[in-house]
Scaffold this motif. Structure first.
Motif, PDB file in Angstrom:
ATOM      1  N   PRO A  20      58.026  40.070  32.372  1.00  0.00           N
ATOM      2  CA  PRO A  20      57.864  40.245  33.826  1.00  0.00           C
ATOM      3  C   PRO A  20      58.319  39.017  34.622  1.00  0.00           C
ATOM      4  CG  PRO A  20      55.861  40.882  32.683  1.00  0.00           C
ATOM      5  CD  PRO A  20      56.754  40.259  31.675  1.00  0.00           C
ATOM      6  N   VAL A  21      58.159  37.832  34.039  1.00  0.00           N
ATOM      7  CA  VAL A  21      58.620  36.620  34.729  1.00  0.00           C
ATOM      8  C   VAL A  21      60.139  36.658  34.862  1.00  0.00           C
ATOM      9  CG1 VAL A  21      58.787  34.103  34.563  1.00  0.00           C
ATOM     10  CG2 VAL A  21      56.647  35.256  33.987  1.00  0.00           C
ATOM     11  N   GLY A  22      60.830  37.054  33.793  1.00  0.00           N
ATOM     12  CA  GLY A  22      62.285  37.158  33.838  1.00  0.00           C
ATOM     13  C   GLY A  22      62.741  38.189  34.854  1.00  0.00           C
ATOM     14  N   ARG A  23      62.079  39.325  34.904  1.00  0.00           N
ATOM     15  CA  ARG A  23      62.435  40.361  35.880  1.00  0.00           C
ATOM     16  C   ARG A  23      62.204  39.875  37.303  1.00  0.00           C
ATOM     17  NH1 ARG A  23      59.739  45.465  32.762  1.00  0.00           N
ATOM     18  NH2 ARG A  23      61.375  45.702  31.193  1.00  0.00           N
ATOM     19  N   ALA A  24      61.114  39.137  37.510  1.00  0.00           N
ATOM     20  CA  ALA A  24      60.826  38.603  38.844  1.00  0.00           C
ATOM     21  C   ALA A  24      61.888  37.589  39.258  1.00  0.00           C
ATOM     22  CB  ALA A  24      59.436  37.970  38.875  1.00  0.00           C
ATOM     23  N   LEU A  25      62.349  36.767  38.318  1.00  0.00           N
ATOM     24  CA  LEU A  25      63.396  35.799  38.630  1.00  0.00           C
ATOM     25  C   LEU A  25      64.707  36.498  38.977  1.00  0.00           C
ATOM     26  CD1 LEU A  25      62.709  33.050  35.957  1.00  0.00           C
ATOM     27  CD2 LEU A  25      62.396  32.872  38.430  1.00  0.00           C
ATOM     28  N   VAL A  26      65.023  37.574  38.284  1.00  0.00           N
ATOM     29  CA  VAL A  26      66.240  38.330  38.596  1.00  0.00           C
ATOM     30  C   VAL A  26      66.138  38.908  40.000  1.00  0.00           C
ATOM     31  CG1 VAL A  26      67.539  40.406  38.012  1.00  0.00           C
ATOM     32  CG2 VAL A  26      66.837  38.835  36.209  1.00  0.00           C
ATOM     33  N   GLN A  27      65.001  39.471  40.356  1.00  0.00           N
ATOM     34  CA  GLN A  27      64.829  40.046  41.690  1.00  0.00           C
ATOM     35  C   GLN A  27      64.861  38.966  42.771  1.00  0.00           C
ATOM     36  OE1 GLN A  27      64.799  43.244  42.521  1.00  0.00           O
ATOM     37  NE2 GLN A  27      65.225  43.630  40.375  1.00  0.00           N
ATOM     38  N   ALA A  28      64.253  37.814  42.498  1.00  0.00           N
ATOM     39  CA  ALA A  28      64.280  36.726  43.480  1.00  0.00           C
ATOM     40  C   ALA A  28      65.699  36.215  43.661  1.00  0.00           C
ATOM     41  CB  ALA A  28      63.363  35.599  43.031  1.00  0.00           C
ATOM     42  N   GLY A  29      66.459  36.135  42.584  1.00  0.00           N
ATOM     43  CA  GLY A  29      67.842  35.692  42.683  1.00  0.00           C
ATOM     44  C   GLY A  29      68.707  36.695  43.407  1.00  0.00           C
ATOM     45  N   ALA A  30      68.383  37.976  43.298  1.00  0.00           N
ATOM     46  CA  ALA A  30      69.170  39.012  43.971  1.00  0.00           C
ATOM     47  C   ALA A  30      69.080  38.883  45.487  1.00  0.00           C
ATOM     48  CB  ALA A  30      68.696  40.399  43.537  1.00  0.00           C
ATOM     49  N   MET A  31      68.007  38.283  45.987  1.00  0.00           N
ATOM     50  CA  MET A  31      67.880  38.107  47.434  1.00  0.00           C
ATOM     51  C   MET A  31      68.880  37.089  47.953  1.00  0.00           C
ATOM     52  SD  MET A  31      63.803  38.226  48.239  1.00  0.00           S
ATOM     53  CE  MET A  31      63.557  36.588  47.619  1.00  0.00           C
ATOM     54  N   TRP A  32      69.339  36.182  47.102  1.00  0.00           N
ATOM     55  CA  TRP A  32      70.204  35.093  47.549  1.00  0.00           C
ATOM     56  C   TRP A  32      71.666  35.303  47.173  1.00  0.00           C
ATOM     57  CZ3 TRP A  32      67.893  32.353  51.004  1.00  0.00           C
ATOM     58  CH2 TRP A  32      66.507  32.258  50.973  1.00  0.00           C
ATOM     59  N   VAL A  33      72.007  36.475  46.687  1.00  0.00           N
ATOM     60  CA  VAL A  33      73.395  36.761  46.355  1.00  0.00           C
ATOM     61  C   VAL A  33      74.156  37.023  47.650  1.00  0.00           C
ATOM     62  CG1 VAL A  33      74.943  38.411  45.226  1.00  0.00           C
ATOM     63  CG2 VAL A  33      72.852  37.695  44.094  1.00  0.00           C
ATOM     64  N   ILE A  34      75.309  36.399  47.790  1.00  0.00           N
ATOM     65  CA  ILE A  34      76.108  36.575  49.002  1.00  0.00           C
ATOM     66  C   ILE A  34      76.935  37.845  48.853  1.00  0.00           C
ATOM     67  CG2 ILE A  34      77.950  35.619  50.416  1.00  0.00           C
ATOM     68  CD1 ILE A  34      76.973  32.858  49.562  1.00  0.00           C
ATOM     69  N   VAL A  35      76.730  38.771  49.769  1.00  0.00           N
ATOM     70  CA  VAL A  35      77.480  40.019  49.764  1.00  0.00           C
ATOM     71  C   VAL A  35      78.698  39.823  50.659  1.00  0.00           C
ATOM     72  CG1 VAL A  35      77.410  42.471  50.321  1.00  0.00           C
ATOM     73  CG2 VAL A  35      75.366  41.320  49.429  1.00  0.00           C
ATOM     74  N   PRO A  36      79.898  40.031  50.134  1.00  0.00           N
ATOM     75  CA  PRO A  36      81.076  39.829  50.984  1.00  0.00           C
ATOM     76  C   PRO A  36      81.131  40.866  52.097  1.00  0.00           C
ATOM     77  CG  PRO A  36      81.706  40.787  48.878  1.00  0.00           C
ATOM     78  CD  PRO A  36      80.248  40.453  48.788  1.00  0.00           C
ATOM     79  N   SER A  37      81.662  40.443  53.232  1.00  0.00           N
ATOM     80  CA  SER A  37      81.749  41.367  54.356  1.00  0.00           C
ATOM     81  C   SER A  37      82.846  42.393  54.098  1.00  0.00           C
ATOM     82  CB  SER A  37      82.028  40.603  55.652  1.00  0.00           C
ATOM     83  OG  SER A  37      83.275  39.960  55.536  1.00  0.00           O
ATOM     84  N   VAL A  38      82.669  43.554  54.678  1.00  0.00           N
ATOM     85  CA  VAL A  38      83.619  44.648  54.507  1.00  0.00           C
ATOM     86  C   VAL A  38      84.667  44.545  55.600  1.00  0.00           C
ATOM     87  CG1 VAL A  38      83.866  47.145  54.472  1.00  0.00           C
ATOM     88  CG2 VAL A  38      81.832  46.086  53.503  1.00  0.00           C
TER      89      VAL A  38
END
Length: 85
Positions: A20-38
């Motif tokens: 669960p700690v690993g899954r939480a870290l993946v989800q927390a990191g997903a918040m900071w991923v830069i999504v390129p503009s369309v």
């Protein structure tokens, strides 16, 4: 209990705690991923670029069918308010 049994028990316990700690870290990191503009694409109502096959030639008059289409399309903005095209 044998030594291997203890090892696998501890391994299962640690795995169940860290998963669960690993899954939480993946989800927390997903918040900071830069999504390129369309890329919005061409601006509505803009002329085609130079040497585009659909670019109108000012020296050639419209045919009767093209004039009829132009008349039909003049009311399009009135019929479809907003950016529904």
């Amino acid at each position: 209990m044998s030594r291997w049994g203890q090892f696998f028990t501890v391994r299962r316990l640690v795995g169940s705690l860290l998963r669960p700690v690993g899954r939480a870290l993946v989800q927390a990191g997903a918040m900071w991923v830069i999504v390129p503009s369309v890329d919005p694409g061409p601006v509505r109502g803009a002329d085609p670029p130079p040497s585009h096959p659909e670019r109108l030639r000012p020296d050639v008059p419209l045919t009767e069918a093209e004039r009829a289409l132009q008349e039909q399309l003049q009311d399009l903005d009135r019929l479809l308010p907003g950016d529904q095209l």
